[in-house]
Design an enzyme around this catalytic site. Sequence first.
Site, PDB file in Angstrom:
ATOM      1  N   ASP A 184      37.052  24.971  32.485  1.00 16.43           N
ATOM      2  CA  ASP A 184      37.050  25.909  31.421  1.00 16.43           C
ATOM      3  C   ASP A 184      35.766  25.656  30.442  1.00 16.43           C
ATOM      4  O   ASP A 184      35.672  26.626  29.596  1.00 16.43           O
ATOM      5  CB  ASP A 184      38.320  25.937  30.676  1.00 16.43           C
ATOM      6  CG  ASP A 184      38.667  24.708  30.079  1.00 16.43           C
ATOM      7  OD1 ASP A 184      38.050  23.688  30.114  1.00 16.43           O
ATOM      8  OD2 ASP A 184      39.684  24.491  29.089  1.00 16.43           O
ATOM      9  N   SER A 185      34.933  24.744  30.676  1.00 14.66           N
ATOM     10  CA  SER A 185      33.689  24.602  29.795  1.00 14.66           C
ATOM     11  C   SER A 185      32.643  25.846  30.150  1.00 14.66           C
ATOM     12  O   SER A 185      31.964  26.270  29.420  1.00 14.66           O
ATOM     13  CB  SER A 185      33.002  23.373  30.139  1.00 14.66           C
ATOM     14  OG  SER A 185      32.987  23.128  31.578  1.00 14.66           O
ATOM     15  N   ASP A 207      40.012  25.067  36.940  1.00 11.22           N
ATOM     16  CA  ASP A 207      40.510  24.512  35.786  1.00 11.22           C
ATOM     17  C   ASP A 207      41.598  25.548  35.185  1.00 11.22           C
ATOM     18  O   ASP A 207      41.309  26.571  34.925  1.00 11.22           O
ATOM     19  CB  ASP A 207      39.465  24.291  34.709  1.00 11.22           C
ATOM     20  CG  ASP A 207      39.498  23.005  33.672  1.00 11.22           C
ATOM     21  OD1 ASP A 207      40.585  22.398  34.062  1.00 11.22           O
ATOM     22  OD2 ASP A 207      38.710  22.571  32.834  1.00 11.22           O
ATOM     23  N   LYS A 252      43.205  21.651  37.959  1.00 11.69           N
ATOM     24  CA  LYS A 252      43.250  20.795  36.904  1.00 11.69           C
ATOM     25  C   LYS A 252      44.127  21.367  35.825  1.00 11.69           C
ATOM     26  O   LYS A 252      43.993  22.573  35.200  1.00 11.69           O
ATOM     27  CB  LYS A 252      41.690  20.316  36.530  1.00 11.69           C
ATOM     28  CG  LYS A 252      41.799  19.312  35.698  1.00 11.69           C
ATOM     29  CD  LYS A 252      40.366  18.589  35.296  1.00 11.69           C
ATOM     30  CE  LYS A 252      39.500  19.304  34.541  1.00 11.69           C
ATOM     31  NZ  LYS A 252      39.955  19.570  33.151  1.00 11.69           N
ATOM     32  N   GLU A 287      44.980  20.082  31.598  1.00 13.56           N
ATOM     33  CA  GLU A 287      44.813  19.035  30.658  1.00 13.56           C
ATOM     34  C   GLU A 287      46.221  18.743  30.113  1.00 13.56           C
ATOM     35  O   GLU A 287      47.155  19.470  29.971  1.00 13.56           O
ATOM     36  CB  GLU A 287      44.009  19.718  29.552  1.00 13.56           C
ATOM     37  CG  GLU A 287      42.543  19.918  29.792  1.00 13.56           C
ATOM     38  CD  GLU A 287      42.039  20.443  28.426  1.00 13.56           C
ATOM     39  OE1 GLU A 287      42.745  20.390  27.155  1.00 13.56           O
ATOM     40  OE2 GLU A 287      40.643  20.689  28.636  1.00 13.56           O
ATOM     41  N   GLU A 308      38.561  11.526  30.021  1.00 18.36           N
ATOM     42  CA  GLU A 308      37.527  11.992  29.124  1.00 18.36           C
ATOM     43  C   GLU A 308      37.373  11.347  27.792  1.00 18.36           C
ATOM     44  O   GLU A 308      38.150  11.328  26.991  1.00 18.36           O
ATOM     45  CB  GLU A 308      37.668  13.681  28.897  1.00 18.36           C
ATOM     46  CG  GLU A 308      36.567  14.299  28.037  1.00 18.36           C
ATOM     47  CD  GLU A 308      36.360  15.712  27.899  1.00 18.36           C
ATOM     48  OE1 GLU A 308      37.215  16.234  28.612  1.00 18.36           O
ATOM     49  OE2 GLU A 308      35.607  16.395  27.335  1.00 18.36           O
TER      50      GLU A 308
HETATM   51  O1  KIV Z   1      35.818  21.942  31.604  1.00 15.94           O
HETATM   52  C1  KIV Z   1      35.212  21.075  31.966  1.00 15.94           C
HETATM   53  O2  KIV Z   1      34.024  21.146  32.231  1.00 15.94           O
HETATM   54  C2  KIV Z   1      35.949  19.862  32.176  1.00 15.94           C
HETATM   55  C3  KIV Z   1      35.245  18.423  32.492  1.00 15.94           C
HETATM   56  C4  KIV Z   1      34.535  17.935  31.091  1.00 15.94           C
HETATM   57  C5  KIV Z   1      36.097  17.454  33.343  1.00 15.94           C
HETATM   58  O3  KIV Z   1      37.187  19.719  32.071  1.00 15.94           O
END
Ligand code: KIV
Length: 266
Positions: free
Chosen positions: A46-47, A85, A115, A117, A184
């Site tokens: 989600d970055s 994510d 993934k 969080e 992280e």
């Molecule tokens: O969204 C992302 O890039 C992440 C990584 C930093 C693991 O969650």
Amino acid sequence: MEKSKVTVPFVKNSKGIKKIVMVTAYDYPSALLSDKAGVDIILVGDSLANVVLGYKNTIPVNMEEMLHHTKAVRRGVERALLVADMPYLSFHISKEETIRNAGVFLKEGGAEAVKIEGGRKRIDLIKALVDAEIPVMGHLGLTPQSFHQLGGYKIKKEEELEEEDFIKEAEELEKAGVFSIVLECVPKNIAKKTTEALKIPTIGIGSGNFCDGQVLVFHDLLGFFPQKKYKFVREYAKVGKTILRALKKYKKEVEEGKFPSDEEAF
Ligand code: KIV
């Protein structure tokens, strides 16, 4: 290129055998190159919000945007395990909605896992996803989706983190069924003890070298934004500078009438 397809069992079984290499990707070319380089896991993080869409944090990115980019990444990946994510609010409302959103990533996006969080709070959701045959990667430590709750990106020092409780939380995630956990910005000694306590692999970012694998954001490791250098990032290239230099040269040559040449025209 490495040959065998990376699967969830492959990732789990890699613990203690090989370091797991993970990178984020957000589109076809970044996926194609990452897969060709032989990385094991490609995460549509989600970055995406920060590094591609220009948002200030990861809160605004939504399912539609994440799905659009997951589909593009899918087209570029053959070997790596593709993980999507879960964006903010895609798993916060109900179990049903969480399963539907995660399922869409698998069904329409071509992802092979998701993934999520967060720790203890997510246990029931993780169990529900695993029951629905959706592999889940956990994410502990700095959780950027808690940005407003924490008042920014707060990195906890070793003395500020309840070590025993942190390790217990990781074990609870493992018990709930996650196949690996991203750590992280976890102090390296605690990341080490967590890694030793778990049977599943840990994948670190800013959490030291004792994790079972490492992940970096594509644009960070390639040096796209030199003004935004984080302590835990190693820049393996200075792509931002190279692109800027090329664009400036192109501009100059067009303005000076040097591009195109006769050979470059029909
Ligand atoms: O969204 C992302 O890039 C992440 C990584 C930093 C693991 O969650």
